[in-house]
Design a protein around this motif. Structure first.
Motif, PDB file in Angstrom:
ATOM      1  N   ILE A  28      19.192 -14.921  36.821  1.00  0.00           N
ATOM      2  CA  ILE A  28      17.913 -15.252  36.200  1.00  0.00           C
ATOM      3  C   ILE A  28      17.855 -16.778  36.121  1.00  0.00           C
ATOM      4  CG2 ILE A  28      16.520 -15.078  34.115  1.00  0.00           C
ATOM      5  CD1 ILE A  28      17.891 -12.371  33.596  1.00  0.00           C
ATOM      6  N   ASN A  30      15.644 -20.348  35.022  1.00  0.00           N
ATOM      7  CA  ASN A  30      14.562 -21.042  34.321  1.00  0.00           C
ATOM      8  C   ASN A  30      14.064 -22.184  35.189  1.00  0.00           C
ATOM      9  OD1 ASN A  30      14.700 -19.475  32.027  1.00  0.00           O
ATOM     10  ND2 ASN A  30      15.950 -20.907  30.882  1.00  0.00           N
ATOM     11  N   ASN A  42      10.156 -27.841  29.230  1.00  0.00           N
ATOM     12  CA  ASN A  42      10.673 -26.542  29.633  1.00  0.00           C
ATOM     13  C   ASN A  42       9.486 -25.629  29.885  1.00  0.00           C
ATOM     14  OD1 ASN A  42      11.756 -24.031  29.915  1.00  0.00           O
ATOM     15  ND2 ASN A  42      13.044 -24.129  28.109  1.00  0.00           N
ATOM     16  N   TYR A  44       9.495 -22.621  30.658  1.00  0.00           N
ATOM     17  CA  TYR A  44       9.742 -21.314  30.052  1.00  0.00           C
ATOM     18  C   TYR A  44       9.092 -21.210  28.681  1.00  0.00           C
ATOM     19  CZ  TYR A  44      12.186 -17.606  27.622  1.00  0.00           C
ATOM     20  OH  TYR A  44      12.476 -16.502  26.879  1.00  0.00           O
ATOM     21  N   THR A  51      10.193 -17.954  34.217  1.00  0.00           N
ATOM     22  CA  THR A  51      11.599 -17.591  34.218  1.00  0.00           C
ATOM     23  C   THR A  51      11.690 -16.499  35.260  1.00  0.00           C
ATOM     24  OG1 THR A  51      12.012 -18.161  31.919  1.00  0.00           O
ATOM     25  CG2 THR A  51      13.487 -16.552  32.900  1.00  0.00           C
ATOM     26  N   LYS A  53      13.462 -13.708  37.645  1.00  0.00           N
ATOM     27  CA  LYS A  53      14.572 -12.772  37.837  1.00  0.00           C
ATOM     28  C   LYS A  53      15.050 -12.885  39.283  1.00  0.00           C
ATOM     29  CE  LYS A  53      12.908  -9.649  34.311  1.00  0.00           C
ATOM     30  NZ  LYS A  53      12.295  -8.377  33.996  1.00  0.00           N
ATOM     31  N   ASP A  72      20.397 -21.800  35.667  1.00  0.00           N
ATOM     32  CA  ASP A  72      20.793 -20.431  35.380  1.00  0.00           C
ATOM     33  C   ASP A  72      20.447 -20.147  33.924  1.00  0.00           C
ATOM     34  OD1 ASP A  72      22.905 -18.568  34.090  1.00  0.00           O
ATOM     35  OD2 ASP A  72      23.101 -18.134  36.227  1.00  0.00           O
ATOM     36  N   TYR A  73      19.800 -19.029  33.667  1.00  0.00           N
ATOM     37  CA  TYR A  73      19.340 -18.699  32.317  1.00  0.00           C
ATOM     38  C   TYR A  73      20.483 -18.604  31.316  1.00  0.00           C
ATOM     39  CZ  TYR A  73      17.346 -16.135  28.428  1.00  0.00           C
ATOM     40  OH  TYR A  73      16.966 -15.747  27.163  1.00  0.00           O
ATOM     41  N   ARG A 167      23.059 -22.590  25.641  1.00  0.00           N
ATOM     42  CA  ARG A 167      22.708 -21.350  24.936  1.00  0.00           C
ATOM     43  C   ARG A 167      22.039 -21.636  23.600  1.00  0.00           C
ATOM     44  NH1 ARG A 167      27.875 -17.425  25.997  1.00  0.00           N
ATOM     45  NH2 ARG A 167      27.424 -17.039  28.194  1.00  0.00           N
ATOM     46  N   THR A 170      18.212 -22.358  24.310  1.00  0.00           N
ATOM     47  CA  THR A 170      17.366 -21.371  24.985  1.00  0.00           C
ATOM     48  C   THR A 170      17.108 -20.194  24.093  1.00  0.00           C
ATOM     49  OG1 THR A 170      19.291 -20.328  25.999  1.00  0.00           O
ATOM     50  CG2 THR A 170      18.137 -22.007  27.301  1.00  0.00           C
ATOM     51  N   ILE A 173      15.307 -13.663  26.528  1.00  0.00           N
ATOM     52  CA  ILE A 173      14.163 -13.206  27.318  1.00  0.00           C
ATOM     53  C   ILE A 173      13.398 -12.115  26.572  1.00  0.00           C
ATOM     54  CG2 ILE A 173      13.517 -11.901  29.390  1.00  0.00           C
ATOM     55  CD1 ILE A 173      15.567 -13.403  30.910  1.00  0.00           C
TER      56      ILE A 173
END
Length: 174
Positions: A28, A30, A42, A44, A51, A53, A72-73, A167, A170, A173
Motif C-alpha cells: 500500500i 501513500n 500529504n 492522503y 492511498t 493499494k 510505503d504505508y 507510524r 500516519t 486506512i
C-alpha cells in the motif's frame, strides 16, 4: 508521430499536467506532493483516493510545479518512479489526428515501483520490518543483543526509528 514535451518547448511555468499513477508494488503506497516554496503536503489526509493499494491506479490532474514522492504505508520507505525517489510532472502533447497542427494534452502513465536496493539494504529492511512488529523497547534490546558490527546495529536502529516515526504521523486506512 510528433511528441512534444512542454518543458522543452515553453519556458518553465506552472502548467496543468495529466498523469495516471499506477502502484506496481505489492504494498500500500501513500502519494505526497510538494509545491515550490511551501511545506510538504500529504495528499492522503486531503483525499483518501490517493492511498493506492497494490496494482491500483488513479488519474490525477496536477501541475508542473508539483513534486511528487511515494511512501510505503506501513514502513514509510520511499518508493520510486523511473528509478528516482521524486517525480516531476512534465506536460506531454500529441498532434490531433484530424488536425496535425493542433496539439492536445495526453495523460501519461506513471508507474510507482519498489526501489532498487543492495543486498545489505534489503536484509536490513527485512530485519527491521520483522523487529517493528514487537514493542519499541523489545526491538531495541534485540538489536543490542545481535552479534553483528556496531555500524549495522546503528543502521538497524536508524531504520527502526524511521518506521516508528512514520507510524506516529500516519492514520490507519480503516
Amino acid at each position: 508521430m510528433a511528441l512534444q514535451l512542454a518543458r522543452n518547448a515553453e519556458p518553465v511555468e506552472n502548467v496543468e499536467v495529466y498523469v495516471m499513477f499506477v502502484n506496481t508494488t505489492n504494498r500500500i503506497v501513500n502519494l505526497y506532493w510538494v509545491r515550490r516554496n511551501e511545506e510538504r503536503r500529504n495528499v492522503y489526509s486531503e483525499n483518501i483516493e490517493l492511498t493506492l493499494k497494490p496494482k491500483q491506479e488513479v488519474r490525477v490532474n496536477t501541475y508542473s510545479s508539483h513534486t511528487w514522492f511515494f511512501r510505503d504505508y506501513f514502513t514509510g520507505e520511499r518508493m520510486h518512479v523511473r528509478a528516482k525517489p521524486l517525480f516531476f510532472p512534465i506536460r506531454i502533447r500529441l498532434p490531433k489526428r484530424e488536425q496535425p497542427d493542433v496539439l492536445c494534452d495526453v495523460r501519461s502513465r506513471v508507474s510507482i515501483h519498489f526501489p532498487v536496493r543492495t543486498l545489505r539494504e534489503n536484509c536490513l529492511w527485512l530485519i527491521v520490518k520483522w523487529l517493528s512488529s514487537s514493542s519499541d523497547s523489545a526491538a531495541r534490546e534485540l538489536i543490542n543483543r545481535f552479534q553483528i558490527p556496531y555500524t549495522l546495529k546503528q543502521q538497524l536502529r536508524h531504520l527502526l526509528n524511521c518506521i516508528l516515526n512514520y507510524r506516529c504521523i500516519t492514520e490507519p486506512i480503516i
